[in-house]
Scaffold this active site. Structure first.
Site, PDB file in Angstrom:
ATOM      1  N   PRO A   1       0.783  -1.228   0.000  1.00 27.77           N
ATOM      2  CA  PRO A   1       0.000   0.000   0.000  1.00 27.77           C
ATOM      3  C   PRO A   1       0.822   1.288   0.000  1.00 27.77           C
ATOM      4  O   PRO A   1       1.827   1.385   0.699  1.00 27.77           O
ATOM      5  CB  PRO A   1      -0.834  -0.108   1.280  1.00 27.77           C
ATOM      6  CG  PRO A   1      -0.188  -1.164   2.095  1.00 27.77           C
ATOM      7  CD  PRO A   1       0.479  -2.094   1.142  1.00 27.77           C
ATOM      8  N   ASN A   2       0.339   2.211  -0.786  1.00 24.71           N
ATOM      9  CA  ASN A   2       0.853   3.584  -0.891  1.00 24.71           C
ATOM     10  C   ASN A   2       2.179   3.700  -1.633  1.00 24.71           C
ATOM     11  O   ASN A   2       2.645   4.817  -1.883  1.00 24.71           O
ATOM     12  CB  ASN A   2       0.957   4.249   0.500  1.00 24.71           C
ATOM     13  CG  ASN A   2      -0.395   4.394   1.155  1.00 24.71           C
ATOM     14  OD1 ASN A   2      -1.314   4.918   0.537  1.00 24.71           O
ATOM     15  ND2 ASN A   2      -0.546   3.902   2.362  1.00 24.71           N
TER      16      ASN A   2
ATOM     17  N   ARG B   1       5.740  12.386  -2.915  1.00 26.14           N
ATOM     18  CA  ARG B   1       5.736  12.923  -1.548  1.00 26.14           C
ATOM     19  C   ARG B   1       6.791  12.219  -0.707  1.00 26.14           C
ATOM     20  O   ARG B   1       7.239  11.125  -1.067  1.00 26.14           O
ATOM     21  CB  ARG B   1       4.381  12.688  -0.878  1.00 26.14           C
ATOM     22  CG  ARG B   1       3.331  13.667  -1.325  1.00 26.14           C
ATOM     23  CD  ARG B   1       1.957  13.242  -0.848  1.00 26.14           C
ATOM     24  NE  ARG B   1       1.119  12.929  -2.008  1.00 26.14           N
ATOM     25  CZ  ARG B   1       0.012  12.193  -1.969  1.00 26.14           C
ATOM     26  NH1 ARG B   1      -0.391  11.666  -0.849  1.00 26.14           N
ATOM     27  NH2 ARG B   1      -0.676  11.979  -3.066  1.00 26.14           N
TER      28      ARG B   1
ATOM     29  N   TYR C   1      11.639   8.322   1.417  1.00 27.48           N
ATOM     30  CA  TYR C   1      11.530   7.224   0.446  1.00 27.48           C
ATOM     31  C   TYR C   1      12.290   7.458  -0.862  1.00 27.48           C
ATOM     32  O   TYR C   1      12.249   6.607  -1.747  1.00 27.48           O
ATOM     33  CB  TYR C   1      10.044   6.969   0.148  1.00 27.48           C
ATOM     34  CG  TYR C   1       9.260   6.542   1.371  1.00 27.48           C
ATOM     35  CD1 TYR C   1       9.622   5.389   2.077  1.00 27.48           C
ATOM     36  CD2 TYR C   1       8.188   7.290   1.839  1.00 27.48           C
ATOM     37  CE1 TYR C   1       8.919   4.999   3.207  1.00 27.48           C
ATOM     38  CE2 TYR C   1       7.478   6.904   2.971  1.00 27.48           C
ATOM     39  CZ  TYR C   1       7.841   5.760   3.645  1.00 27.48           C
ATOM     40  OH  TYR C   1       7.155   5.371   4.759  1.00 27.48           O
TER      41      TYR C   1
ATOM     42  N   ASN D   1       8.015  -5.793  -0.749  1.00 28.80           N
ATOM     43  CA  ASN D   1       7.898  -4.621   0.121  1.00 28.80           C
ATOM     44  C   ASN D   1       6.417  -4.514   0.445  1.00 28.80           C
ATOM     45  O   ASN D   1       5.629  -3.984  -0.345  1.00 28.80           O
ATOM     46  CB  ASN D   1       8.413  -3.352  -0.566  1.00 28.80           C
ATOM     47  CG  ASN D   1       8.371  -2.157   0.381  1.00 28.80           C
ATOM     48  OD1 ASN D   1       7.744  -2.221   1.445  1.00 28.80           O
ATOM     49  ND2 ASN D   1       9.024  -1.075   0.006  1.00 28.80           N
TER      50      ASN D   1
ATOM     51  N   ALA E   1       3.044  -0.881   4.870  1.00 30.97           N
ATOM     52  CA  ALA E   1       2.572  -0.902   6.260  1.00 30.97           C
ATOM     53  C   ALA E   1       2.014  -2.264   6.667  1.00 30.97           C
ATOM     54  O   ALA E   1       1.972  -2.590   7.865  1.00 30.97           O
ATOM     55  CB  ALA E   1       1.520   0.187   6.462  1.00 30.97           C
TER      56      ALA E   1
ATOM     57  N   GLU F   1      12.332  -9.804   2.146  1.00 31.65           N
ATOM     58  CA  GLU F   1      11.601  -8.608   2.596  1.00 31.65           C
ATOM     59  C   GLU F   1      12.469  -7.373   2.323  1.00 31.65           C
ATOM     60  O   GLU F   1      13.648  -7.355   2.694  1.00 31.65           O
ATOM     61  CB  GLU F   1      11.324  -8.758   4.101  1.00 31.65           C
ATOM     62  CG  GLU F   1      10.642  -7.563   4.730  1.00 31.65           C
ATOM     63  CD  GLU F   1      10.460  -7.739   6.252  1.00 31.65           C
ATOM     64  OE1 GLU F   1      10.620  -8.868   6.783  1.00 31.65           O
ATOM     65  OE2 GLU F   1      10.171  -6.716   6.905  1.00 31.65           O
TER      66      GLU F   1
ATOM     67  N   HIS G   1      12.621  -2.980   2.406  1.00 29.25           N
ATOM     68  CA  HIS G   1      12.060  -1.659   2.736  1.00 29.25           C
ATOM     69  C   HIS G   1      12.998  -0.582   2.238  1.00 29.25           C
ATOM     70  O   HIS G   1      14.225  -0.705   2.384  1.00 29.25           O
ATOM     71  CB  HIS G   1      11.872  -1.495   4.250  1.00 29.25           C
ATOM     72  CG  HIS G   1      10.956  -2.531   4.809  1.00 29.25           C
ATOM     73  ND1 HIS G   1       9.600  -2.490   4.611  1.00 29.25           N
ATOM     74  CD2 HIS G   1      11.211  -3.655   5.500  1.00 29.25           C
ATOM     75  CE1 HIS G   1       9.054  -3.556   5.162  1.00 29.25           C
ATOM     76  NE2 HIS G   1      10.010  -4.282   5.706  1.00 29.25           N
TER      77      HIS G   1
ATOM     78  N   SER H   1      13.139   2.527   3.424  1.00 29.66           N
ATOM     79  CA  SER H   1      13.656   3.258   4.583  1.00 29.66           C
ATOM     80  C   SER H   1      14.232   2.281   5.607  1.00 29.66           C
ATOM     81  O   SER H   1      13.935   1.080   5.574  1.00 29.66           O
ATOM     82  CB  SER H   1      12.525   4.077   5.224  1.00 29.66           C
ATOM     83  OG  SER H   1      11.489   3.218   5.684  1.00 29.66           O
TER      84      SER H   1
ATOM     85  N   ARG I   1      13.123   4.495  12.646  1.00 31.67           N
ATOM     86  CA  ARG I   1      11.865   5.246  12.600  1.00 31.67           C
ATOM     87  C   ARG I   1      10.996   4.913  13.823  1.00 31.67           C
ATOM     88  O   ARG I   1      11.507   4.448  14.828  1.00 31.67           O
ATOM     89  CB  ARG I   1      11.153   4.935  11.278  1.00 31.67           C
ATOM     90  CG  ARG I   1      12.020   5.306  10.061  1.00 31.67           C
ATOM     91  CD  ARG I   1      11.293   5.060   8.763  1.00 31.67           C
ATOM     92  NE  ARG I   1      10.108   5.904   8.643  1.00 31.67           N
ATOM     93  CZ  ARG I   1       9.158   5.721   7.722  1.00 31.67           C
ATOM     94  NH1 ARG I   1       9.261   4.718   6.857  1.00 31.67           N
ATOM     95  NH2 ARG I   1       8.122   6.525   7.661  1.00 31.67           N
TER      96      ARG I   1
ATOM     97  N   ARG J   1       7.178   0.558  13.638  1.00 28.72           N
ATOM     98  CA  ARG J   1       7.771  -0.006  12.411  1.00 28.72           C
ATOM     99  C   ARG J   1       8.888  -1.005  12.716  1.00 28.72           C
ATOM    100  O   ARG J   1       9.461  -1.605  11.810  1.00 28.72           O
ATOM    101  CB  ARG J   1       8.313   1.112  11.514  1.00 28.72           C
ATOM    102  CG  ARG J   1       7.250   2.031  10.976  1.00 28.72           C
ATOM    103  CD  ARG J   1       7.818   3.035   9.984  1.00 28.72           C
ATOM    104  NE  ARG J   1       6.986   4.221   9.939  1.00 28.72           N
ATOM    105  CZ  ARG J   1       5.905   4.353   9.168  1.00 28.72           C
ATOM    106  NH1 ARG J   1       5.538   3.404   8.357  1.00 28.72           N
ATOM    107  NH2 ARG J   1       5.191   5.465   9.198  1.00 28.72           N
TER     108      ARG J   1
HETATM  109  O1  CA2 Z   1      10.409   1.806   3.875  1.00 31.12           O
HETATM  110  C1  CA2 Z   1       9.567   1.124   3.277  1.00 31.12           C
HETATM  111  O2  CA2 Z   1       9.750   0.676   2.153  1.00 31.12           O
HETATM  112  C2  CA2 Z   1       8.200   0.866   3.928  1.00 31.12           C
HETATM  113  O3  CA2 Z   1       7.803  -0.457   3.606  1.00 31.12           O
HETATM  114  C3  CA2 Z   1       7.258   1.888   3.341  1.00 31.12           C
HETATM  115  C4  CA2 Z   1       5.869   1.872   3.977  1.00 31.12           C
HETATM  116  C5  CA2 Z   1       5.969   1.942   5.484  1.00 31.12           C
HETATM  117  O4  CA2 Z   1       4.687   1.806   6.056  1.00 31.12           O
HETATM  118  C6  CA2 Z   1       6.875   0.861   6.047  1.00 31.12           C
HETATM  119  O5  CA2 Z   1       6.964   1.035   7.452  1.00 31.12           O
HETATM  120  C7  CA2 Z   1       8.267   0.975   5.446  1.00 31.12           C
HETATM  121  C8  CA2 Z   1       5.042   3.065   3.509  1.00 31.12           C
HETATM  122  C9  CA2 Z   1       4.966   3.245   2.030  1.00 31.12           C
HETATM  123  C10 CA2 Z   1       4.321   4.573   1.766  1.00 31.12           C
HETATM  124  O6  CA2 Z   1       4.947   5.141   0.657  1.00 31.12           O
HETATM  125  C11 CA2 Z   1       4.745   6.476   0.437  1.00 31.12           C
HETATM  126  C12 CA2 Z   1       5.474   7.033  -0.584  1.00 31.12           C
HETATM  127  C13 CA2 Z   1       5.354   8.361  -0.856  1.00 31.12           C
HETATM  128  C14 CA2 Z   1       4.483   9.154  -0.128  1.00 31.12           C
HETATM  129  C15 CA2 Z   1       3.751   8.591   0.893  1.00 31.12           C
HETATM  130  C16 CA2 Z   1       3.866   7.240   1.173  1.00 31.12           C
END
Ligand code: CA2
Length: 146
Positions: free
Chosen positions: A11-12, A19, A24, A75, A78, A99, A101, A103, A108, A112
């Site tokens: 997701p996202n 953003r 990221y 990936n 969340a 797995e 990520h 970040s 963080r 997380r």
């Molecule tokens: O660091 C990562 O790749 C995460 O999997 C990214 C997830 C986060 O919930 C994990 O804790 C770590 C969030 C992805 C959201 O991506 C966005 C990208 C641009 C703007 C907003 C959100």
């Protein structure tokens, strides 16, 4: 038959590049897909790169990868921190899952720091931005060679 690696994004992650670049990076998800495909091609692998905002779709794809992929890079966004369904899907297949990520989740928020999927994954790569996807392809290549 070519070696196929499925790269699944949760997701996202479709918002990448628009953003939160400080967390990221600046690459969009299609750009990470191209980078992954270019790198995999050098190793003779095909990449099937996908993204979904839906937990059940990710579960379906993991099951599909269990039948058709030589490795899965995941990936889960969340859902990493919440999804027993994704954990169970990984545990149910023989295909190795890495797995990833973008970040460094350990640098963080505390919520997380826990992953539901690390225990059932071959390994975890985090904190290297888009390069993490390339590192995961190399990790699968070395696992498949072993
Ligand atoms: O660091 C990562 O790749 C995460 O999997 C990214 C997830 C986060 O919930 C994990 O804790 C770590 C969030 C992805 C959201 O991506 C966005 C990208 C641009 C703007 C907003 C959100």
């Amino acid at each position: 038959m070519p070696t196929m690696i499925m790269v699944l994004n949760g997701p996202n992650l479709n918002l990448l590049g628009s953003r939160e670049p400080e967390t990221y990076g600046t690459l969009t998800l299609p750009e990470i897909g191209s980078m992954s495909k270019d790198h995999a091609a050098k190793l003779g692998f095909d990449i099937d790169f996908r993204q979904s905002n839906h937990e059940g779709t990710l579960v379906d794809w993991i099951q599909e990868g269990g039948d058709s992929a030589h490795g899965i890079i995941l990936n889960a966004g969340a859902y990493t921190h919440t999804s027993i369904a994704i954990r169970d899907a990984i545990a149910a297949i023989k295909t190795p899952v890495i797995e990833v990520h973008l970040s460094n989740v350990f640098a963080r928020e505390a919520f997380r720091h826990h992953s539901c999927i690390s225990e059932v994954s071959e390994g975890v790569i985090c904190g290297f931005g888009a390069t993490g996807y390339v590192l995961a392809i190399d990790a699968i290549a070395s696992m498949l060679r072993a």
